[in-house]
Design an enzyme around this catalytic site. Structure first.
Site, PDB file in Angstrom:
ATOM      1  N   LYS C 146       0.846  -1.198   0.000  1.00 59.14           N
ATOM      2  CA  LYS C 146       0.000   0.000   0.000  1.00 59.14           C
ATOM      3  C   LYS C 146       0.881   1.247   0.000  1.00 59.14           C
ATOM      4  CE  LYS C 146      -3.844  -2.414   2.217  1.00 59.14           C
ATOM      5  NZ  LYS C 146      -4.736  -2.550   3.390  1.00 59.14           N
ATOM      6  N   LYS C 178      -4.066 -14.429  -0.854  1.00 59.44           N
ATOM      7  CA  LYS C 178      -4.984 -13.617  -0.071  1.00 59.44           C
ATOM      8  C   LYS C 178      -6.396 -14.181  -0.149  1.00 59.44           C
ATOM      9  CE  LYS C 178      -3.729  -9.504   0.683  1.00 59.44           C
ATOM     10  NZ  LYS C 178      -3.533  -8.058   0.683  1.00 59.44           N
ATOM     11  N   GLU C 208      -2.682 -16.026   3.677  1.00 57.37           N
ATOM     12  CA  GLU C 208      -3.443 -15.216   4.626  1.00 57.37           C
ATOM     13  C   GLU C 208      -4.562 -16.075   5.214  1.00 57.37           C
ATOM     14  OE1 GLU C 208      -4.966 -11.495   2.998  1.00 57.37           O
ATOM     15  OE2 GLU C 208      -6.815 -11.790   4.121  1.00 57.37           O
ATOM     16  N   ASP C 229      -4.585 -12.481   9.772  1.00 57.34           N
ATOM     17  CA  ASP C 229      -5.240 -11.211   9.460  1.00 57.34           C
ATOM     18  C   ASP C 229      -6.363 -10.888  10.438  1.00 57.34           C
ATOM     19  OD1 ASP C 229      -5.293  -8.948   7.766  1.00 57.34           O
ATOM     20  OD2 ASP C 229      -7.129  -9.706   6.848  1.00 57.34           O
TER      21      ASP C 229
END
Lengths: 293, 293, 293, 293, 293, 293
Positions: C146, C178, C208, C229
């Site tokens: 990000k 993910k 994840e 997560d």
């Protein structure tokens, strides 16, 4: 024709502006836009080194300044000492150049520098081997447009470094009427006549013919050169006779190291070979670190 | 490791954004920024044609979409009909694709399209030939960073199309400690330890060793893979035994079609070969015009 | 993992080739392709000045060489004297660098230089603040993808300058499975198995998981790291126990300065935080002219 | 001044030519020039999906077309359905857009699309929050040149989407005499006079003053606007009185959400705030796959 | 030589890839990387319009597709209807093209589109005026390398649109030995002989001579063309006689509309004129909005 | 307004970053990406030379540093000695600069260097001629956006070198409401009011009027400048009277050297002339080799 100019002393260096962008792009490609994970982890920015670029096999060298530029892109303070100049032959084990300075940029630029130098020297070496085979004849070996996308100016230069000559550089600098153009035009004569009407006054016209019949038709038109494609040695001899020096003769198509001399003996002016650029094996090179000199 | 994935169905196509710029650059290079003197003189913008891309020799195909993109760069109205997809084998004489539409852009893009397709298919073909030789063993053939400057993403893809696997893509996506790094670090252990301290948690570490003594030292450290460089088949067998599946084993250095099977028989996981990218001869292709279909 | 490497002395500078284009683009953006209307109207090309870049707030510095490069783009004769190097802390009011030479290019490059330095130092400062909070634990703070479009290599570097470590750089240098990948694959196991079959041998695989049930499934497969997560501290502790050092553990999702220490105390290896790159406030800087020194 | 124009209906979209290159660069950065290792390993080119971009927090949206362009760069066949347009507010959990088509390019472009959209919406959201605070006053919130290098046109647009107005775009489109210019010129009057002599007839002149004494001097010259830097609310009120509508008044320097209303109440025309661009936290977004709709 | 080809029907359009980048650069230049302040303030994205590009003076048209591409860069939905094609003459007041669609992109692209079209049509118009003057003679008017930096391929095309022919495109596609080369080589003969030895077989050689003595020397060597520089009409006639069709003859140097016919009457093959590219006044054009059609 | 600043001493040089790319592009264009066939064939890399750039006609010089940069691109070792600086007048035969060093790069860069210098000096010369004609009046000559695509920053600079002033640089740095905007808005008042509502506070607004009636309407709105298009001298005088210094007045439309003084005598502030950029003939220059100095 540059037959007499294939000695090393005639090789004019390229202006760096012609290859700088290609080298920066290659470094960026190797970095992935990020950097050198191995070297950054192991080597201190303060470590210094002396490294030699060594030919592991004999060959004709081309691209030594391009390799030097790769190192200077990462560190303008590196000293690059050329020992074998472009257009010269190296024996196996010979040092081509010595790089001195910070160890980190030497390691990070190594692969990019060698990839250019090995590829171009491979082309020069193959070209030289053909040029040597036909040295007793007036014929000159020339390259084609079958070059690596993005590297043509360098590969054409490597051919010159190998003692070959260049055919046209691209689609724009000469007219070469090929089989498909003849199909569209509807015949050899019509194709040549159209080209003659439209060509600029500084543009030469060459036409590709596959048979002696086509050649006969072509010779009735005003042409500068004729490409004799995929002909036997016997046909080539006859073609040279028919042309009778009224145009440049170029033999093309599947000519190998085995057949080159026989082709040259037919008296053609040029022997064009695609594989000296598209299929030349890279010259085997290494970069070795040393701490003494 | 992707040994089981070298079937054609597993080949994932590249996003065009990864090669569009390279194709445009190649077209611009061939045009010299100007155009196609021959075609503009002979062919009318209204002439239409159907052309076949034909393999003149058998081979594994790679780059057919890249070739198609070259044509579409000049004329988005051209119809490009793929007959042999990337990762499939073609026999000599087989039609790989058919292009239909205006004759002029087909002729102007021909050489650029073929240069990409011939070079990449050459790499795929060499890779496949090695992959076939070692098919009975678990070992997988992998490429190196000895790729053509500016074309790595395409050449790595061609290796996959040939049934090989990719080593790291560049300097940034994995750590490979080579001889020169070891020289600077002062030893194998020290180099590995520095790398281990600095490596990101998603980065694997491989170390190059030339001797079994170096391997013994390396195995005392935490490594993911070991590159066994220039070892005899006998040494490789012993190395595989020493590693005992605690790391991936990779044989490297001068491996040829003659020696590949014997190397694979030692039980190494990977066989890395530089020449499948840097010295693969281009596949022989032609583009032939036809007026019927 | 680089936990032990977050001292300043370990920060390896970026090769300028990695950011030069970004700096030139920023200068061009500020000029609108035209120039500096204010400075050209008021300042003579002959005016000379000494200017200090000053931190108006305390912070960890990153990007000082990038700032220096901005000045040198306009005038290679400017002297840029670094007083606080990247990876070092500055107190409020401290001089980070001194620029001397022609006043005109100093004024014209000021905003570009400060925009880079302030943004990158902001990231380094936020990273350092988290790193300090968890200094007593083995956990390391890592960044994500990000990042600001176009500036990733610089922002990842700023994270290192702040004492953090880098996660993968992009989509290509590691596999991170993910939630959406799991949805498409149809389950955690299937996703991991596909990745394992296709991953290159130098590529690590992280998955994840949102629940301990998913984690249990994932641990039955061969994975290098697991991203936990949006778990509570209690869940994280249990997860660390379940993983039992067989994979790297990474906590992720909404971790703030308030919660970082508690997360670290669970024993996870990594704490990944998106906002250290995407939401770090810029460090407050100024460039002040002086005529004495 | 555009105070009356900060409603959503006034927001004019950017021509894509203004940001296409930035988006392509960001995708290339995320790919490392190579591709998406995870998605290519797990997702088939034939898998199809529907995905929603969802706001995880309330905010003002900016950049939805930029996000859409990122998806279309990888696959022009993706369908991007905008649900919340730029300049509109979204509540937490609201769907901003729906992407439908091949799953692979959706996953590969996800991070790039969200990085643009989250960053720009963060700026719009901060701008809107200030604009709301001062809605009862004539003052308008404006941005500065403290923008992310390479993204200024987008960030200035995001400010407009948030109900703010733009200060000059760069060094070329207006004259802003700052403290350092005054130092070089030797005084406020001299600086303004030089600017007046040299400014083009379509260029406005603003001067930065730190004190009321400087303001008094500036008002004797012909100026279009005055930037009142780092003044107390009391000083600002007095300054507004002194200027008496003969120039535009702009308050600047350390203005926060806490102080904005009081500043607006002084009667200034503009409140310029650097942190709405350089330090706005990104809006929290996610892209969620679904198989029904 | 293309004397017979200067009819409109022979004008082959340029591939857009040859000018797309120049058009995008021009739009970006006009936008300053930002946009169109006037149109964005006044025109709604929903406003639609029909606009005509009108010649305010008579002239030969060149660049109409380039203009069309400028509009499509901003909005691919605009409809561009060409009424006067390149290579055709327009009378004063004639509509060259009609653009229909959103008013905003029409207004924003107007200046860029007209700048290309006006400049190129100006060159075509000047070329045509000379071509008309010498229509009764075999001589053809040709351009030089004195073209606007960055726009050569377009300007050479405009010369063809005007009924002229092109000299070489650049430094690479033909050999033109000029006075300074002769100075360095030490004489006309030596310069030609060096060129002959080094020139590729597809490269023509032209030599510039200033006197009949130099011409006599040049004619003893093997040359393809001779540039007769700054000679009187009397000298030119004598030169043509001396050359006796053994090489192409080109008159150059200060030839104006007043002298062109007399020069052509000497029998030279080519008349090269720098000012048709470097000093041609732009054709006067306007873009007028209308609401009916 | 910069009327008083058109002396040479006020000409501020451009930062090279503003034109370097244009020069590199022009060199690459002339090389066709390949090189200089003539010079490489005739001139040895060891040959050295001294060359003078000479004005063959009198004129105002602009672009001398741009020319110097062209030479340095090929060889940073060339010495470029400027004799007539930008903004100064040269007489016919005067030496503008002397280049010394390797002969090869001097010859290869000659045409690119001269193309820039001749074009820009042509613009400066035309501008100066108009500026001289109106020297007795307060009016200033200004340029328009009718500049060569890609070279605007240089051409606007050349206008300043000629003693003129610059109008806005592009679509982004000022608002100029033209006839077509008025058509879309539905009237002069409405167009101005929309612009006033939307314009940033640092943006000036000018409106084009064709009649005194339109002017009367415009003057009821808040405008900074008024462009009086295609008016007679009599109308211009009346317009100046009506405006009464409440806005800047600019005369435009078909103003020639014959009419400029009469227009200036009406009292307008500015006279804008498109042809000083789009139709200025290039200054006649040559580069002559010499071996003594």
């Amino acid at each position: 024709m540059p037959k007499n100019s294939n000695s090393m002393t005639d090789l004019v260096p390229l202006y760096p502006i012609l290859y700088e962008e290609a080298v920066r792009r290659a470094l960026s490609e190797d970095f992935g836009g990020r950097g050198d994970a191995t070297t950054d982890a192991i080597v201190s920015p303060d470590d210094r080194a002396t490294a030699r670029i060594i030919a592991r096999a004999p060959g004709r060298i081309a691209g030594i300044d391009v390799a030097g530029f790769a190192f200077s892109c990462l560190d303008s303070g590196l000293h690059f000492d050329v020992r074998v100049r472009d257009g010269k032959d190296a024996v196996a084990g010979e040092t081509l150049a010595i790089v001195r300075g910070a160890a980190r940029p030497i390691l990070s630029a190594e692969r990019t520098a060698l990839n250019f130098l090995a590829g171009l020297s491979g082309i020069a070496t193959e070209t030289r081997s053909i040029a040597t085979l036909i040295a007793a004849y007036p014929a000159c070996v020339v390259c084609t447009r079958k070059t690596t996308p993005g590297l043509r100016v360098l590969e054409k230069y490597a051919v010159r470094a190998g003692g070959g000559a260049n055919h046209r550089f691209g689609l724009d600098d000469a007219i070469l009427i090929k089989d498909n153009h003849i199909v569209v035009a509807g015949g050899v004569s019509e194709a040549i006549q159209r080209a003659r009407r439209r060509a600029g006054h500084m543009v030469k016209i060459e036409v590709e013919v596959d048979t002696l019949e086509q050649l006969e038709i072509a010779l009735k038109e005003e042409i500068d050169a004729v490409l004799l494609d995929n002909m036997t040695v016997h046909m080539l001899s006859e073609a040279v006779r028919m042309v009778d020096k009224k145009a440049i003769t170029e033999a093309s198509g599947g000519i190998s190291a085995q057949t080159a001399e026989a082709v040259a003996a037919t008296g053609v002016d040029l022997i064009s070979i695609g594989w000296i650029t598209h299929s030349a094996p890279a010259l085997d090179l290494s970069l070795d670190f040393a701490f003494e000199l």
